[in-house]
Design a protein around this motif. Structure first.
Motif, PDB file in Angstrom:
ATOM      1  N   THR A   1      12.921  -1.326  -5.246  1.00  0.00           N
ATOM      2  CA  THR A   1      13.414  -0.467  -4.152  1.00  0.00           C
ATOM      3  C   THR A   1      12.546  -0.453  -2.891  1.00  0.00           C
ATOM      4  O   THR A   1      13.077  -0.599  -1.788  1.00  0.00           O
ATOM      5  N   PRO A   2      11.216  -0.297  -2.993  1.00  0.00           N
ATOM      6  CA  PRO A   2      10.422  -0.214  -1.748  1.00  0.00           C
ATOM      7  C   PRO A   2      10.317  -1.544  -1.007  1.00  0.00           C
ATOM      8  O   PRO A   2       9.904  -1.562   0.151  1.00  0.00           O
TER       9      PRO A   2
ATOM     10  N   ILE B   1      22.499   4.357 -11.334  1.00  0.00           N
ATOM     11  CA  ILE B   1      22.000   5.702 -11.652  1.00  0.00           C
ATOM     12  C   ILE B   1      20.574   5.855 -11.122  1.00  0.00           C
ATOM     13  O   ILE B   1      20.242   6.829 -10.432  1.00  0.00           O
ATOM     14  N   ALA B   2      19.715   4.856 -11.434  1.00  0.00           N
ATOM     15  CA  ALA B   2      18.306   4.939 -11.037  1.00  0.00           C
ATOM     16  C   ALA B   2      18.180   5.071  -9.518  1.00  0.00           C
ATOM     17  O   ALA B   2      17.480   5.950  -9.008  1.00  0.00           O
ATOM     18  N   VAL B   3      18.880   4.198  -8.801  1.00  0.00           N
ATOM     19  CA  VAL B   3      18.744   4.180  -7.341  1.00  0.00           C
ATOM     20  C   VAL B   3      19.353   5.429  -6.701  1.00  0.00           C
ATOM     21  O   VAL B   3      18.767   6.023  -5.790  1.00  0.00           O
ATOM     22  N   ASN B   4      20.514   5.841  -7.204  1.00  0.00           N
ATOM     23  CA  ASN B   4      21.151   7.033  -6.617  1.00  0.00           C
ATOM     24  C   ASN B   4      20.441   8.336  -6.987  1.00  0.00           C
ATOM     25  O   ASN B   4      20.738   9.382  -6.439  1.00  0.00           O
ATOM     26  N   THR B   5      19.534   8.260  -7.968  1.00  0.00           N
ATOM     27  CA  THR B   5      18.785   9.460  -8.344  1.00  0.00           C
ATOM     28  C   THR B   5      17.389   9.481  -7.722  1.00  0.00           C
ATOM     29  O   THR B   5      16.945  10.519  -7.226  1.00  0.00           O
ATOM     30  N   PHE B   6      16.703   8.332  -7.737  1.00  0.00           N
ATOM     31  CA  PHE B   6      15.282   8.332  -7.376  1.00  0.00           C
ATOM     32  C   PHE B   6      14.951   7.615  -6.069  1.00  0.00           C
ATOM     33  O   PHE B   6      13.788   7.428  -5.742  1.00  0.00           O
ATOM     34  N   ALA B   7      15.981   7.151  -5.340  1.00  0.00           N
ATOM     35  CA  ALA B   7      15.681   6.461  -4.085  1.00  0.00           C
ATOM     36  C   ALA B   7      16.332   7.169  -2.912  1.00  0.00           C
ATOM     37  O   ALA B   7      17.411   7.749  -3.032  1.00  0.00           O
TER      38      ALA B   7
ATOM     39  N   ALA C   1      23.505   4.438  -0.907  1.00  0.00           N
ATOM     40  CA  ALA C   1      22.086   4.077  -1.026  1.00  0.00           C
ATOM     41  C   ALA C   1      21.606   3.290   0.192  1.00  0.00           C
ATOM     42  O   ALA C   1      20.452   2.907   0.267  1.00  0.00           O
TER      43      ALA C   1
ATOM     44  N   PRO D   1      25.363   9.838  -9.357  1.00  0.00           N
ATOM     45  CA  PRO D   1      24.701   9.250 -10.524  1.00  0.00           C
ATOM     46  C   PRO D   1      25.180   9.859 -11.849  1.00  0.00           C
ATOM     47  O   PRO D   1      25.226   9.156 -12.868  1.00  0.00           O
TER      48      PRO D   1
ATOM     49  N   HIS E   1      15.813  17.190  -6.028  1.00  0.00           N
ATOM     50  CA  HIS E   1      16.796  17.977  -6.787  1.00  0.00           C
ATOM     51  C   HIS E   1      17.736  17.130  -7.631  1.00  0.00           C
ATOM     52  O   HIS E   1      18.218  17.579  -8.663  1.00  0.00           O
ATOM     53  N   ARG E   2      18.003  15.870  -7.197  1.00  0.00           N
ATOM     54  CA  ARG E   2      18.947  15.038  -7.945  1.00  0.00           C
ATOM     55  C   ARG E   2      18.424  14.717  -9.345  1.00  0.00           C
ATOM     56  O   ARG E   2      19.210  14.579 -10.293  1.00  0.00           O
TER      57      ARG E   2
ATOM     58  N   ALA F   1      24.125  14.516  -6.528  1.00  0.00           N
ATOM     59  CA  ALA F   1      23.794  14.295  -7.935  1.00  0.00           C
ATOM     60  C   ALA F   1      25.049  13.963  -8.743  1.00  0.00           C
ATOM     61  O   ALA F   1      24.967  13.390  -9.835  1.00  0.00           O
TER      62      ALA F   1
ATOM     63  N   PHE G   1      28.191   7.953 -12.850  1.00  0.00           N
ATOM     64  CA  PHE G   1      27.788   6.657 -13.407  1.00  0.00           C
ATOM     65  C   PHE G   1      27.299   6.824 -14.842  1.00  0.00           C
ATOM     66  O   PHE G   1      27.593   6.023 -15.713  1.00  0.00           O
TER      67      PHE G   1
ATOM     68  N   LEU H   1      14.007   0.278  -9.705  1.00  0.00           N
ATOM     69  CA  LEU H   1      13.095   1.167  -8.971  1.00  0.00           C
ATOM     70  C   LEU H   1      11.882   0.412  -8.436  1.00  0.00           C
ATOM     71  O   LEU H   1      11.392   0.717  -7.352  1.00  0.00           O
TER      72      LEU H   1
ATOM     73  N   LYS I   1      17.136   5.642   0.616  1.00  0.00           N
ATOM     74  CA  LYS I   1      17.086   4.329   1.264  1.00  0.00           C
ATOM     75  C   LYS I   1      16.060   3.453   0.528  1.00  0.00           C
ATOM     76  O   LYS I   1      16.294   3.151  -0.628  1.00  0.00           O
ATOM     77  N   THR I   2      14.938   3.086   1.161  1.00  0.00           N
ATOM     78  CA  THR I   2      13.981   2.236   0.439  1.00  0.00           C
ATOM     79  C   THR I   2      12.723   2.999  -0.006  1.00  0.00           C
ATOM     80  O   THR I   2      11.715   2.387  -0.333  1.00  0.00           O
ATOM     81  N   LYS I   3      12.806   4.323  -0.008  1.00  0.00           N
ATOM     82  CA  LYS I   3      11.666   5.118  -0.504  1.00  0.00           C
ATOM     83  C   LYS I   3      11.994   5.682  -1.885  1.00  0.00           C
ATOM     84  O   LYS I   3      13.123   6.085  -2.134  1.00  0.00           O
ATOM     85  N   LEU I   4      10.972   5.718  -2.765  1.00  0.00           N
ATOM     86  CA  LEU I   4      11.181   6.374  -4.051  1.00  0.00           C
ATOM     87  C   LEU I   4      10.873   7.856  -3.882  1.00  0.00           C
ATOM     88  O   LEU I   4       9.867   8.223  -3.287  1.00  0.00           O
TER      89      LEU I   4
ATOM     90  N   ILE J   1      16.328   0.148 -15.192  1.00  0.00           N
ATOM     91  CA  ILE J   1      15.706   1.242 -14.437  1.00  0.00           C
ATOM     92  C   ILE J   1      14.397   0.750 -13.809  1.00  0.00           C
ATOM     93  O   ILE J   1      14.160   0.922 -12.608  1.00  0.00           O
TER      94      ILE J   1
ATOM     95  N   ALA K   1      18.105  -2.066   0.801  1.00  0.00           N
ATOM     96  CA  ALA K   1      18.875  -1.207  -0.112  1.00  0.00           C
ATOM     97  C   ALA K   1      20.089  -1.966  -0.639  1.00  0.00           C
ATOM     98  O   ALA K   1      20.705  -2.746   0.085  1.00  0.00           O
TER      99      ALA K   1
END
Lengths: 102, 213
Positions: free
Chosen positions: B190-191, A51-57, B57, B159, A66-67, B156, B162, B187, A59-62, B183, B195
Motif C-alpha cells: 500500500t505505501p 477488506i484489508a485495503v478498505n479497512t486499513f488504508a 481506495a 469491507p 474507526h473502520r 466500514a 466483502f 498492506l 489512499k496510500t497511507k496505512l 492481507i 492505490a
C-alpha cells in the motif's frame, strides 16, 4: 468521460462478456483442474485484499481508525453465525459510534 | 414447491444485501444512476463491490475494471457448467448469461433432477435480479439523503460486505493461508504503489496457491 462512468461501463461490459462466453464455448482448457483450482482461489485473494485495503488504508497511507473496530464487530458477528445483513449493519453501527466518540 | 421456496428465500435475503451495495456506491461518490446501472448491467455482487471498493481506495478505473473482471471469471465457469443443462439459443441464452451468478447456480445445483435444476436457476436468477435492483435503488437513495458517510458507518460497511462474501469461501486450510498472505501483501504494498495495485497484485497469490493440488 469521468472515472466513475469508465468504471461502470467497462466493468459491466466485461462482466457480461465473461458470462456469455462461459455459456457459449465448449468445455476446453477451462475445465483443466489447475484453472479450476486457481479460479476458486481468486475470489479469496481479491476479497481479502479488498477488506484489508478498505479497512486499513487511506489512499496510500496505512491507518488504524474507526473502520477497524467496525470490521472487528463484523468478524465477531460472523463467528456467532449472524446473517449477512446483521453483519453489515453491526459493522456500520460500531464504526459510526467509534467515529463519533473516539 | 420447495424449489420455489428455496429460490424466493435466497432472492429476498441476497436481494436485501443490495441496499448495502447501493449505500456503499453512493458513499464512494458514485451517483444513484451509476449505482443502479452497476446492479442492472454488471449484476454480480462481489464484482460490483470491487468496482466501488477500488475506486473508494483511490484506484484508477482500469484497475477497478480489472479487479471486478477477475472476480467475475467464476461466472463464466458457472455458465460452462450450466450450458448442457439449459441448452439455450439466441436471446434466451443472453438472458440466462446475465443471471448466471453464485446464487442461481447454487440453488440449481442443490436440486435433484434436471427439470428442478432449470427451475431453480431461472426462479433464483430472476428473483435475485429483481430484489437486488430494488434494494440497490433504496440503499443509494438512502445514502444520498444523509451527510458524512463515516458518521453512518458506511466506510466500514464496504469491507464488512466483502467479509460477508468471503466468509463462506474460507472452507479449508489453504484458503485461510491464502487470506493471511493476501492481507500481508496488500498492506505491505500500500505505501509504495498506486492505490488499487495492492489489491490486484494478490491474484498472483491465488495462482501460486492453486498451482499445485
Amino acid at each position: 468521460m469521468s472515472t466513475f462512468w469508465i468504471a461502470v461501463i467497462g466493468s459491466s461490459a466485461l462482466a457480461f462478456v465473461i458470462k456469455f462466453v462461459g455459456a457459449s464455448v465448449p468445455e476446453t482448457f477451462l475445465s483443466n483442474p489447475r484453472i479450476l483450482r486457481i479460479n476458486t482461489f481468486i475470489p479469496v485473494a481479491l476479497l481479502t485484499a479488498l477488506i484489508a485495503v478498505n479497512t486499513f488504508a487511506d489512499k496510500t497511507k496505512l491507518v488504524l481508525d474507526h473502520r477497524a473496530l467496525g470490521i472487528a464487530a463484523a468478524v465477531t458477528l460472523l463467528i456467532a453465525k449472524a446473517p449477512f445483513p446483521v453483519v453489515v449493519l453491526g459493522a456500520a453501527l460500531t464504526s459510526a459510534l467509534a467515529y463519533r466518540y473516539i | 414447491m420447495s424449489v420455489k421456496r428455496d429460490s424466493f428465500s435466497v432472492s429476498i435475503t441476497v436481494g436485501a444485501y443490495g441496499s448495502a451495495f447501493g449505500a456503499a456506491a453512493v458513499a464512494a461518490d458514485f451517483s444513484v444512476l451509476q449505482a443502479c446501472l452497476l446492479s442492472l448491467l454488471l449484476f454480480s455482487g462481489a464484482s460490483q463491490f470491487a468496482v466501488v471498493g477500488v475506486i473508494a481506495a483511490g484506484g484508477t478505473p482500469i484497475n477497478a475494471i480489472a479487479t471486478s473482471t477477475l472476480l467475475g471469471t467464476r461466472n463464466g465457469l458457472y455458465g460452462l457448467r450450466l450450458a448442457p443443462l439449459l441448452k439455450l439459443r439466441g436471446w434466451k441464452r443472453v438472458l440466462a448469461a446475465q443471471i448466471t451468478i453464485d446464487e442461481s447456480i447454487g440453488v440449481a445445483l442443490a436440486q435433484k433432477d434436471e427439470a428442478q435444476m432449470r427451475k431453480g436457476f431461472w426462479y433464483t436468477g430472476f428473483g435475485v435480479f429483481i430484489f437486488w435492483n430494488l434494494f440497490t435503488l433504496a440503499g443509494a437513495l438512502g445514502a444520498q439523503s444523509i451527510g458524512d458517510p463515516s458518521a453512518w458507518g458506511l466506510d466500514a460497511a464496504v469491507p464488512a460486505a466483502f467479509l460477508g462474501l468471503l466468509w463462506p469461501r474460507l472452507s479449508d486450510r489453504k484458503s485461510w493461508v491464502l487470506a493471511g498472505f493476501a492481507i500481508l501483501l496488500a498492506l505491505s504494498l500500500t505505501p509504495f504503489v498506486p492505490a488499487g495495485v495492492p489489491i490486484i497484485s494478490c491474484t498472483a497469490l491465488a495462482i501460486i496457491i492453486g498451482w499445485r493440488k
